[in-house]
Design an enzyme around this catalytic site. Structure first.
Site, PDB file in Angstrom:
ATOM      1  N   HIS A  60       0.841  -1.207   0.000  1.00 52.02           N
ATOM      2  CA  HIS A  60       0.000   0.000   0.000  1.00 52.02           C
ATOM      3  C   HIS A  60       0.866   1.244   0.000  1.00 52.02           C
ATOM      4  O   HIS A  60       1.590   1.518   0.961  1.00 52.02           O
ATOM      5  CB  HIS A  60      -0.921   0.008   1.215  1.00 52.02           C
ATOM      6  N   HIS A 210     -11.781   3.430  -3.858  1.00 55.77           N
ATOM      7  CA  HIS A 210     -11.091   4.100  -2.760  1.00 55.77           C
ATOM      8  C   HIS A 210     -11.604   3.648  -1.405  1.00 55.77           C
ATOM      9  O   HIS A 210     -10.830   3.298  -0.505  1.00 55.77           O
ATOM     10  CB  HIS A 210     -11.231   5.618  -2.885  1.00 55.77           C
ATOM     11  N   HIS A 239      -9.615   0.879   0.822  1.00 61.21           N
ATOM     12  CA  HIS A 239      -9.524   1.364   2.200  1.00 61.21           C
ATOM     13  C   HIS A 239     -10.823   0.990   2.913  1.00 61.21           C
ATOM     14  O   HIS A 239     -11.908   1.243   2.388  1.00 61.21           O
ATOM     15  CB  HIS A 239      -9.439   2.895   2.240  1.00 61.21           C
ATOM     16  N   GLU A 242     -10.926   2.240   8.520  1.00 64.12           N
ATOM     17  CA  GLU A 242      -9.692   2.812   9.054  1.00 64.12           C
ATOM     18  C   GLU A 242      -9.959   3.652  10.296  1.00 64.12           C
ATOM     19  O   GLU A 242      -9.143   3.669  11.219  1.00 64.12           O
ATOM     20  CB  GLU A 242      -9.008   3.669   7.983  1.00 64.12           C
ATOM     21  N   HIS A 276      -6.066  -1.490   5.950  1.00 60.43           N
ATOM     22  CA  HIS A 276      -6.264  -1.053   7.337  1.00 60.43           C
ATOM     23  C   HIS A 276      -7.232  -1.985   8.074  1.00 60.43           C
ATOM     24  O   HIS A 276      -6.820  -2.700   8.965  1.00 60.43           O
ATOM     25  CB  HIS A 276      -6.713   0.404   7.438  1.00 60.43           C
ATOM     26  N   ASP A 327       2.184   3.149   2.953  1.00 62.96           N
ATOM     27  CA  ASP A 327       1.043   4.057   2.883  1.00 62.96           C
ATOM     28  C   ASP A 327       1.470   5.502   2.635  1.00 62.96           C
ATOM     29  O   ASP A 327       1.870   5.869   1.540  1.00 62.96           O
ATOM     30  CB  ASP A 327       0.222   3.915   4.159  1.00 62.96           C
TER      31      ASP A 327
END
Length: 463
Positions: A60, A210, A239, A242, A276, A327
């Site tokens: 990531h 996303h 994602h 998170e 995450h 990230d």
């Protein structure tokens, strides 16, 4: 006898564990063809001076964010959080052009190679011109990322990001998100455009919705169907869960937390990487783990942004797979990601060596093997370690580094992860059988660093 594509090592970390007297042979395409154990070096064969370990896939990355690392570490309001950091990130994203993006990414990928990452999954969402309109000459930002990877010599999984809304329920996008936005048809056209460029340099192409807050359900379904038509094996990254606010907003919108919503409405399977996945219930964690999806863990970024800690206990109970990524690149060091992951678990459990197991009692060995396998699955590329058929991506630990000197191989890896004190204990790095890092330095280090510094100076000049 010629040994151009061969290397002998006294010690090497294979998928099943440490082995002695290991010979690696690879072909002209950079694929390992033979792993020999209990061998002796042949005359003229290159010999490693330190133990060999597999290269780490970085599952990531947002490359452009390396351009403002360290510049958000001040309190801008009464309670700083991920959401206030995001506003600062949007300011940076609103200013970067393709030339600058390529310079930042080139330096970042050089850093990654020197730090033990040999491939990267680029979660790429900075698509359009500064005014939010598509570039006249095609996907210039994505092509800049591909050029940077090729120049640095790092393996690439390119994940163009589908981004459409500013919140759950199709909320209007934020002004700072204007460079990210695609309708679904435009995203599928983008994938068609990028596939030949990816294929030409051996990169893998996938898709990154996303997040559930940024992609409405109908668009998610349509995009996944379009991706399947292009490549039914392509990786899918998202994602998810998170932040606590994200979970609360998803429940308010749908009645379900985000991971549960995804499991009930999308075909989650081993192609997926759940990035995450920090805030899940135990039942969500078990059910998500059992799909075969990879958990994309980014411990140093998750710490930097105040995300929270991943429920590794239930994930492992469900047989879950995981890998690590850098990230936002507050840290670019594969060993540090592993260290932070283990230390977070130690703080939760008040135990030590949490991620070790009966098969691999040395925790650094156990984590490395698990993260390499999970990262390779998330990348959708044959980079799963030192085994025939996999790419010849590996690194040589520096036996002269003060933290490693005089130790057995498994203890060298432990010292690399837990005792090298933010200095590199990596001597050499190979990607696809090509030597990319020698004596800890990439050939492009000085030029790439200078270009990066100039770009960063311009980005912060009038902030």
């Amino acid at each position: 006898m010629k040994h151009a594509n061969s290397l002998w090592a006294a010690d090497a970390l294979l998928p099943e564990g440490w082995a002695r007297g290991v010979t690696l042979d690879w072909d002209e395409q950079g694929r390992l063809t033979r792993i020999g154990c209990d061998t002796r070096p042949e005359p003229g064969q290159t010999q490693a001076t330190g133990p060999l370990i597999p290269g780490m896939p970085n599952l990531h990355s947002h490359a452009f964010q390396r351009g403002f690392c360290g510049l958000t570490e001040y309190r801008a309001q009464a309670a700083d959080s991920f959401w206030s950091w995001r506003e600062l990130m949007y300011r940076c994203a609103g200013r970067i052009d393709p030339v600058q993006a390529e310079a930042i990414a080139t330096w970042l990928y050089v850093e990654m190679l020197e730090a033990g990452y040999t491939s990267v999954c680029e979660f790429h969402y900075l698509h359009h011109d500064l005014d939010g309109r598509p570039y006249a000459h095609g996907p210039e930002m994505a092509l800049a990322i591909l050029r940077a990877a090729q120049r640095a010599g790092i393996g690439m999984t390119l994940l163009p990001v589908l981004y459409q809304s500013g919140g759950f329920g199709g909320a209007a996008p934020h002004e700072g998100q204007r460079r990210f936005l695609h309708d679904t048809t435009a995203m599928l056209r983008l994938l068609d455009t990028l596939k030949p460029a990816c294929d030409a340099q051996g990169a893998r192409l996938g898709l990154a919705p996303h997040s559930l807050r940024a992609v409405p359900p109908a668009s998610l379904k349509e995009a996944l169907a379009g991706l399947d038509a292009l490549d039914p094996t392509a990786p899918i990254h998202i994602h998810i869960a998170e932040q606590v606010k994200e979970v609360e907003d998803c429940i308010a919108w749908s009645g379900l937390p985000p991971v549960r919503w995804l499991l009930e409405h999308a075909p989650v399977d081993p192609r997926w990487c759940l990035v995450h996945a920090t805030h899940m219930t135990p039942d969500e964690t078990l059910d998500a783990a059992r799909t075969g999806a990879v958990a994309g863990l980014c411990p140093t970024t998750e710490a930097n942004l105040g995300d929270g800690l991943f429920d590794m206990a239930h994930w492992r109970e469900g047989g879950g797979r995981w890998g690590v990524g850098s990230d936002s690149h507050s840290t670019v060091n594969a060993a540090e990601e592993l260290q932070w992951l283990e230390y977070g678990l130690r703080l939760i459990t008040r135990q030590r060596n949490v991620l070790a197991d009966a098969r691999q009692p040395h925790v650094a060995t156990a984590m490395t093997l698990t993260a390499v396998a999970g990262g390779a699955q998330a990348a959708g590329r044959p980079v799963a370690g030192l085994a025939a058929g996999q790419q010849a991506d590996f690194l040589e630990l520096d036996p002269g580094h003060v933290a490693l000197a005089g130790l057995p191989a498994h203890d060298m890896l432990s010292a690399h992860v837990f005792g090298s004190h933010r200095t590199s204990a990596i001597g050499k790095v190979w990607v696809g059988g090509k030597l990319r890092v020698l004596e800890g330095r990439h050939a492009l280090r000085d030029a790439a660093a200078a270009a990066f510094v100039e770009v960063r100076r311009a980005l912060v000049a009038d902030r």
